[in-house]
Design a protein around this motif. Structure first.
Motif, PDB file in Angstrom:
ATOM      1  N   GLY A 206       0.674  -1.084  -0.134  1.00 35.93           N
ATOM      2  CA  GLY A 206      -0.139  -0.066   0.129  1.00 35.93           C
ATOM      3  C   GLY A 206       0.824   1.167   0.097  1.00 35.93           C
ATOM      4  O   GLY A 206       0.751   2.010  -1.044  1.00 35.93           O
ATOM      5  N   PRO A 207       1.686   1.368   1.019  1.00 38.17           N
ATOM      6  CA  PRO A 207       2.447   2.791   1.122  1.00 38.17           C
ATOM      7  C   PRO A 207       3.225   2.976  -0.006  1.00 38.17           C
ATOM      8  O   PRO A 207       3.411   3.970  -0.819  1.00 38.17           O
ATOM      9  N   LEU A 208       3.948   1.621  -0.649  1.00 36.54           N
ATOM     10  CA  LEU A 208       5.015   2.001  -1.893  1.00 36.54           C
ATOM     11  C   LEU A 208       4.193   2.344  -2.845  1.00 36.54           C
ATOM     12  O   LEU A 208       4.558   2.931  -4.049  1.00 36.54           O
ATOM     13  N   SER A 209       2.630   1.811  -3.196  1.00 39.52           N
ATOM     14  CA  SER A 209       2.073   1.747  -4.518  1.00 39.52           C
ATOM     15  C   SER A 209       1.594   3.334  -4.314  1.00 39.52           C
ATOM     16  O   SER A 209       1.127   3.909  -5.579  1.00 39.52           O
ATOM     17  N   GLU A 210       1.654   4.075  -3.443  1.00 41.85           N
ATOM     18  CA  GLU A 210       1.257   5.705  -3.358  1.00 41.85           C
ATOM     19  C   GLU A 210       2.326   6.410  -4.159  1.00 41.85           C
ATOM     20  O   GLU A 210       1.970   7.430  -4.783  1.00 41.85           O
ATOM     21  N   ARG A 211       3.586   5.881  -4.302  1.00 42.26           N
ATOM     22  CA  ARG A 211       4.620   6.582  -4.836  1.00 42.26           C
ATOM     23  C   ARG A 211       5.191   5.832  -6.343  1.00 42.26           C
ATOM     24  O   ARG A 211       5.816   6.484  -7.009  1.00 42.26           O
ATOM     25  N   LEU A 212       5.109   4.763  -6.032  1.00 48.38           N
ATOM     26  CA  LEU A 212       5.608   3.807  -7.225  1.00 48.38           C
ATOM     27  C   LEU A 212       4.768   2.580  -7.736  1.00 48.38           C
ATOM     28  O   LEU A 212       3.832   2.397  -7.281  1.00 48.38           O
ATOM     29  N   TRP A 213       5.160   2.096  -8.911  1.00 45.33           N
ATOM     30  CA  TRP A 213       4.554   1.033  -9.316  1.00 45.33           C
ATOM     31  C   TRP A 213       5.265  -0.240  -8.780  1.00 45.33           C
ATOM     32  O   TRP A 213       6.417  -0.446  -8.804  1.00 45.33           O
ATOM     33  N   VAL A 214       4.391  -0.908  -8.153  1.00 47.44           N
ATOM     34  CA  VAL A 214       4.893  -2.343  -7.186  1.00 47.44           C
ATOM     35  C   VAL A 214       4.732  -3.354  -8.042  1.00 47.44           C
ATOM     36  O   VAL A 214       3.591  -3.827  -8.646  1.00 47.44           O
ATOM     37  N   ILE A 215       5.742  -4.251  -8.319  1.00 47.34           N
ATOM     38  CA  ILE A 215       5.604  -5.496  -8.942  1.00 47.34           C
ATOM     39  C   ILE A 215       6.436  -6.673  -8.030  1.00 47.34           C
ATOM     40  O   ILE A 215       7.613  -6.049  -7.664  1.00 47.34           O
ATOM     41  N   ALA A 216       5.755  -7.693  -7.432  1.00 48.30           N
ATOM     42  CA  ALA A 216       6.418  -8.461  -6.616  1.00 48.30           C
ATOM     43  C   ALA A 216       6.220 -10.036  -7.218  1.00 48.30           C
ATOM     44  O   ALA A 216       4.995 -10.590  -7.113  1.00 48.30           O
ATOM     45  N   PRO A 217       7.033 -10.472  -7.676  1.00 49.27           N
ATOM     46  CA  PRO A 217       7.065 -11.873  -8.190  1.00 49.27           C
ATOM     47  C   PRO A 217       7.055 -13.056  -6.997  1.00 49.27           C
ATOM     48  O   PRO A 217       7.547 -12.900  -6.000  1.00 49.27           O
ATOM     49  N   ASP A 218       6.444 -14.066  -7.573  1.00 49.24           N
ATOM     50  CA  ASP A 218       6.530 -15.601  -6.719  1.00 49.24           C
ATOM     51  C   ASP A 218       7.712 -16.228  -7.597  1.00 49.24           C
ATOM     52  O   ASP A 218       7.268 -16.538  -8.772  1.00 49.24           O
ATOM     53  N   MET A 219       8.758 -16.439  -6.856  1.00 51.26           N
ATOM     54  CA  MET A 219       9.960 -17.240  -7.604  1.00 51.26           C
ATOM     55  C   MET A 219       9.232 -18.841  -7.859  1.00 51.26           C
ATOM     56  O   MET A 219       8.375 -19.087  -7.179  1.00 51.26           O
ATOM     57  N   ARG A 220       9.828 -19.140  -8.897  1.00 52.53           N
ATOM     58  CA  ARG A 220       9.538 -20.764  -9.305  1.00 52.53           C
ATOM     59  C   ARG A 220       9.619 -21.603  -8.069  1.00 52.53           C
ATOM     60  O   ARG A 220      10.349 -21.434  -6.993  1.00 52.53           O
TER      61      ARG A 220
END
Length: 321
Positions: free
Chosen positions: A52-66
């Motif tokens: 939430g907080p990061l999305s206010e300033r940045l585009w957040v992408i978070a992968p699930d590794m294999r």
């Protein structure tokens, strides 16, 4: 945050969470991407206090590794290099939709994946790097001036300790999950002092919150195949990433938890020291008063520090074009 997927070059489905749809409209006002990479046996859900907080300033992408989270399980692929190749496929997928700067945040084995990416491919795919609570070599080693207990991993650092860790993960996964939590939450290592609290360090949670924390991280680890994880651990602990660090030529931030049960501060801050020896002033270190999962224990500091660093990297990248 919503889940999307892409496909690795061997057909493995890689899931990731994103604060913006990749297929959407990305104009000149689109913010830079912060790519949050979880650690061993984790998932993108680890960053529940950061999205939430990061999305206010940045585009957040978070992968699930294999082998983790919602990504596919494969019989093989328990190698850091395979995870780095998956990252390259994810990056290619992202680049088909946007050209905004990307700064990855590698937590634990996520940092190892990034160092391997730099060695196999290039650092120039990114505007900067954040490495969180990970030393460039887990095992103790006589090479490179001696890498001893003052720098190496505290629990998995040679053949005997690796075998013991693998045996635990294979024979008693619930005990392995509990051991992981005990080593990674800073308040399970030391009770924060009043002085640390006065400096902004986290206070111990309530018993109810502590139980919820353990259940959260245990539940996440339990999604993985413990045998697969044990084999990944063997590959991970042997990698020596120190020379790969020398290849980094973009701003770098190292975050380390003072109460980490995984590495001594000296080992984690080696990344900044080594990079600055090659390119003075390119790297800096930031010490947190929490543990290995500092993004979870000190989310406010992590979010503010990360957002400011990513924005700075993006401005630097824009100025160099």
């Amino acid at each position: 945050m919503n889940y999307e997927t892409c496909v690795a070059n061997d057909g493995c489905t890689l899931a990731f969470q994103t604060s913006r749809p990749l297929s959407g409209s990305h104009g000149p006002d689109t913010p830079p991407i912060v790519l949050l990479m979880h650690g061993f046996s984790g998932s993108s859900e680890y960053f529940t206090r950061n999205f939430g907080p990061l999305s206010e300033r940045l585009w957040v992408i978070a992968p699930d590794m294999r082998g983790h989270g919602r990504s596919s399980r494969t019989p093989g692929g328990y190698h850091v290099a395979r995870l780095a190749a998956d990252l390259r496929d994810l990056l290619a997928h992202i680049r088909r939709h946007t050209s905004v700067p990307i700064v990855p945040v590698g937590c634990s084995i996520g940092a190892a994946v990034l160092w391997t990416y730099v060695e196999l491919f290039t650092a120039s795919d990114f505007a900067g790097f954040v490495f969180v609570d990970q030393g460039p070599l887990q095992d103790r080693s006589v090479f490179g001036g001696g890498w001893d207990a003052s720098r190496a991993h505290t629990g998995c650092y040679d053949e005997a300790s690796l075998r013991a860790a693998q045996d635990l993960w294979v024979s008693d996964p619930p005990a392995a999950y509990a051991d992981l939590v005990a080593g990674c939450l800073g308040y399970r290592q030391k009770v924060p002092s009043s002085a640390a609290a006065a400096e902004g360090g986290p206070l111990p949670p309530s018993p109810e919150q502590a139980a919820e924390d353990e259940a959260f991280f245990t539940r996440t680890s339990a999604q993985c195949d413990p045998v697969w994880l044990a084999r990944l651990m063997a590959d991970h602990t042997r990698y020596d990433h120190r020379e790969a660090i020398d290849m980094i030529d973009v701003p770098t931030l190292v975050m380390a938890g003072r109460r980490s049960g995984c590495f001594p501060l000296e080992g984690m801050l080696e990344t900044a020291r080594r990079l600055n020896a090659v390119r003075p002033g390119l790297a800096k270190g930031e010490v947190f008063e929490s543990g290995h999962w500092l993004f979870y224990e000190e989310p406010d500091k992590f979010n503010a520090t990360t957002a400011a660093f990513v924005e700075g990297c993006s401005a630097r990248a824009a100025g160099s074009t």
